[in-house]
Enzyme design. Structure first.
Site, PDB file in Angstrom:
ATOM      1  N   ARG A  51       1.164  -1.144  -0.467  1.00  0.00           N
ATOM      2  CA  ARG A  51      -0.146  -0.485   0.064  1.00  0.00           C
ATOM      3  C   ARG A  51       0.473   0.707   0.230  1.00  0.00           C
ATOM      4  O   ARG A  51       0.720   2.184  -0.209  1.00  0.00           O
ATOM      5  CB  ARG A  51      -1.752   0.009   1.093  1.00  0.00           C
ATOM      6  CG  ARG A  51      -1.809   1.159   1.409  1.00  0.00           C
ATOM      7  CD  ARG A  51      -3.076   1.167   2.535  1.00  0.00           C
ATOM      8  NE  ARG A  51      -2.988   0.059   3.580  1.00  0.00           N
ATOM      9  CZ  ARG A  51      -1.562   0.634   3.957  1.00  0.00           C
ATOM     10  NH1 ARG A  51      -1.633   1.681   4.345  1.00  0.00           N
ATOM     11  NH2 ARG A  51      -1.586  -0.012   5.563  1.00  0.00           N
ATOM     12  N   TYR A 104     -15.233  17.075 -15.915  1.00  0.00           N
ATOM     13  CA  TYR A 104     -15.418  15.888 -15.706  1.00  0.00           C
ATOM     14  C   TYR A 104     -17.049  15.575 -14.881  1.00  0.00           C
ATOM     15  O   TYR A 104     -16.846  16.659 -13.812  1.00  0.00           O
ATOM     16  CB  TYR A 104     -15.028  14.496 -15.358  1.00  0.00           C
ATOM     17  CG  TYR A 104     -14.911  13.289 -15.048  1.00  0.00           C
ATOM     18  CD1 TYR A 104     -16.050  13.094 -16.369  1.00  0.00           C
ATOM     19  CD2 TYR A 104     -14.999  12.765 -13.952  1.00  0.00           C
ATOM     20  CE1 TYR A 104     -16.324  11.436 -15.861  1.00  0.00           C
ATOM     21  CE2 TYR A 104     -15.028  11.529 -13.893  1.00  0.00           C
ATOM     22  CZ  TYR A 104     -15.655  10.581 -14.094  1.00  0.00           C
ATOM     23  OH  TYR A 104     -16.413   9.460 -15.084  1.00  0.00           O
ATOM     24  N   LYS A 202      -7.254   5.910 -19.651  1.00  0.00           N
ATOM     25  CA  LYS A 202      -7.294   6.699 -20.497  1.00  0.00           C
ATOM     26  C   LYS A 202      -6.680   6.758 -21.732  1.00  0.00           C
ATOM     27  O   LYS A 202      -6.092   6.034 -21.748  1.00  0.00           O
ATOM     28  CB  LYS A 202      -8.050   8.423 -20.560  1.00  0.00           C
ATOM     29  CG  LYS A 202      -9.323   8.870 -19.310  1.00  0.00           C
ATOM     30  CD  LYS A 202     -10.201   7.927 -19.425  1.00  0.00           C
ATOM     31  CE  LYS A 202     -11.420   8.706 -18.499  1.00  0.00           C
ATOM     32  NZ  LYS A 202     -12.778   7.144 -18.082  1.00  0.00           N
TER      33      LYS A 202
HETATM   34  C1  LIG Z   1     -10.811  13.944 -17.696  1.00  0.00           C
HETATM   35  C2  LIG Z   1     -11.295  12.794 -16.420  1.00  0.00           C
HETATM   36  N1  LIG Z   1     -10.653  12.965 -15.456  1.00  0.00           N
HETATM   37  C3  LIG Z   1     -11.011  12.453 -14.754  1.00  0.00           C
HETATM   38  C4  LIG Z   1     -11.862  10.755 -14.483  1.00  0.00           C
HETATM   39  C5  LIG Z   1     -12.497  10.203 -13.334  1.00  0.00           C
HETATM   40  O1  LIG Z   1     -10.835   8.798 -14.116  1.00  0.00           O
HETATM   41  P1  LIG Z   1     -11.020   7.251 -13.455  1.00  0.00           P
HETATM   42  O2  LIG Z   1     -11.790   6.651 -14.076  1.00  0.00           O
HETATM   43  O3  LIG Z   1      -9.947   6.800 -13.301  1.00  0.00           O
HETATM   44  O4  LIG Z   1     -11.657   7.211 -12.077  1.00  0.00           O
HETATM   45  C6  LIG Z   1     -12.295  11.172 -15.988  1.00  0.00           C
HETATM   46  C7  LIG Z   1     -13.322   9.619 -17.004  1.00  0.00           C
HETATM   47  O5  LIG Z   1     -13.707  10.281 -17.319  1.00  0.00           O
HETATM   48  C8  LIG Z   1     -12.074  11.735 -16.808  1.00  0.00           C
HETATM   49  O6  LIG Z   1     -12.700  12.079 -18.132  1.00  0.00           O
END
Ligand SMILES: Cc1ncc(COP(=O)(O)O)c(C=O)c1O
Length: 393
Positions: A51, A104, A202
């Site tokens: 961890r 987001y 992503k």
């Molecule tokens: C711009 C952005 N930040 C953060 C996230 C969150 O990522 P995660 O799904 O890996 O927690 C996303 C998810 O789509 C995103 O598009």
């Protein structure tokens, strides 16, 4: 060493010298004097419990550190894990966060629902309105200024040098989510940001087969976040870290291909009468062209405009749904950054929690389709979109 007891393995075993990093599944490691010293000193220099640190997770973080040209980077369990852990590291009770309205959906929920419930003061402003940022940071002592370099899903490009100046003049730190732009297009730390966060789920991973996040920045700041990863438990699993590492081996290849496709797709969509608006930083009518010229990395004359395209169809959200559902190559799915083209409509997925008025205020149009370009042959993909538009006209 006791006879028969295996030597503590090193990251890349010096005897067998694997070309690809092994997945270190062990959560615990043989202790020696250095490890005990580290445990008693706060525990991040040595590797002795999963961890805190894991060799495979470190290898993946090192790749991102390099891409962001950061002093340090550390992986987390998800993008939201990176964002939440960073904010909970930097903020103290009562502190103000000034954040863009264009973020987001789950980040927005964290900002407007969770952080205020925990005693933080959150103000959201239009990412494009520098005066609004200045007013908001002046209103009360501000600890964090938060923005997405290229916003999800409007593709509004943040003026990072200006925001860094505003944040620093107010004694705040600039935290940038670089998920959409990726370090292929924007390196926020070089433009004045203090901390970069990512959903490594992503483009960094690139294969839609892992949930992961990363935090990058100055060594002491990343260390501070790492200490909160220990108490919040937002660490990354080594299998997931391996997949991020593997995806990163083709990062430049994938991104150069999908950036080129996005550029072509944006141009083809912009030529249509039944598409009322296309957002992509490569287009001549891109609203933030001046910022794009200053902020985006380039290949010669061309800016690296990113692999995301958002467009708005005539006929509103219902037609947007029909268009998306008529695609044969583009996949109707949330997320982005995979080798396959992923298409979604923000109103019923990433930004469903906003009211229609809130979506308008965040510059999300009625009829918007969000496209994450993959690595398919671009002519086939563009034909797919043009055919879907024809079929639904
Ligand atoms: C711009 C952005 N930040 C953060 C996230 C969150 O990522 P995660 O799904 O890996 O927690 C996303 C998810 O789509 C995103 O598009």
């Amino acid at each position: 060493m006791t006879e028969g007891r295996p030597a503590q393995s090193s990251l890349f075993n010096p005897r067998t010298r694997p070309v690809v990093p092994p997945i270190h599944q062990s959560v615990t490691y043989f202790l020696d004097d250095d490890a005990y010293k580290d445990i008693q000193a706060g525990g991040l220099d040595e590797i002795w419990y999963g961890r805190f640190r894991n060799p495979t997770v470190d290898v993946a973080a090192e790749e991102v550190r390099h891409l962001e040209e950061a002093e340090a980077a550390f992986m987390t369990a998800s993008g939201m894990g990176a964002i939440a852990t960073t904010l909970l590291t930097l903020l103290r009770a009562g502190d103000r966060v000034v954040a863009a309205r264009q973020v987001y959906g789950d980040t927005r929920d964290l900002l407007v629902r969770d952080l205020p419930a925990w005693g933080f003061d959150v103000v959201q402003v239009d990412a494009l309105d520098l005066d609004a940022w200045r007013t908001a940071v002046a209103g009360r002592p501000t600890r964090v200024v938060y923005v997405e370099s290229l916003a999800n899903p409007q593709l509004d490009l943040a003026d990072l040098p200006a925001l860094a100046e505003i944040a620093h003049a107010a004694g705040a730190l600039l935290v940038v989510d670089n998920t959409f732009a990726t370090p292929y297009s924007v390196q926020p730390l070089a433009l004045g940001a203090d901390v970069v966060v990512h959903s490594a789920t992503k483009f960094l991973n690139g294969h839609s087969d892992v949930i992961a996040g990363v935090v990058a920045g100055r060594f002491d700041r990343v260390r501070e976040v790492q200490r909160r990863v220990i108490t919040l438990g937002t660490c990354l699993d080594p299998h997931a870290a391996y997949l991020v590492w593997r995806g990163l081996q083709t990062f430049e290849l994938r991104l150069s291909r999908s950036n080129a496709t996005a550029r072509e797709l944006a141009r083809a969509l912009a030529a249509r009468d039944d598409v009322v608006r296309v957002r992509h930083p490569s287009l001549p009518d891109y609203e933030r062209a001046d910022v794009a010229n200053r902020v985006l990395r380039r290949d010669g004359e061309r800016v690296r405009a990113g692999a995301m395209v958002s467009f708005t169809v005539a006929g509103g959200d219902q037609r947007a749904l029909q268009v998306m559902r008529s695609l044969e190559i583009g996949c109707e799915a949330t997320s982005l950054g995979g080798v396959e083209t992923l298409v979604s409509t923000p109103f019923n997925s990433s930004h469903f929690s906003l009211t229609p008025d809130e979506r308008t205020a965040a510059r999300i149009d009625d009829g918007m389709v969000r496209v994450s370009c993959g690595v398919e042959p671009s002519d086939l993909l563009i034909d797919d979109f043009l055919r879907a538009l024809d079929q639904t006209s």
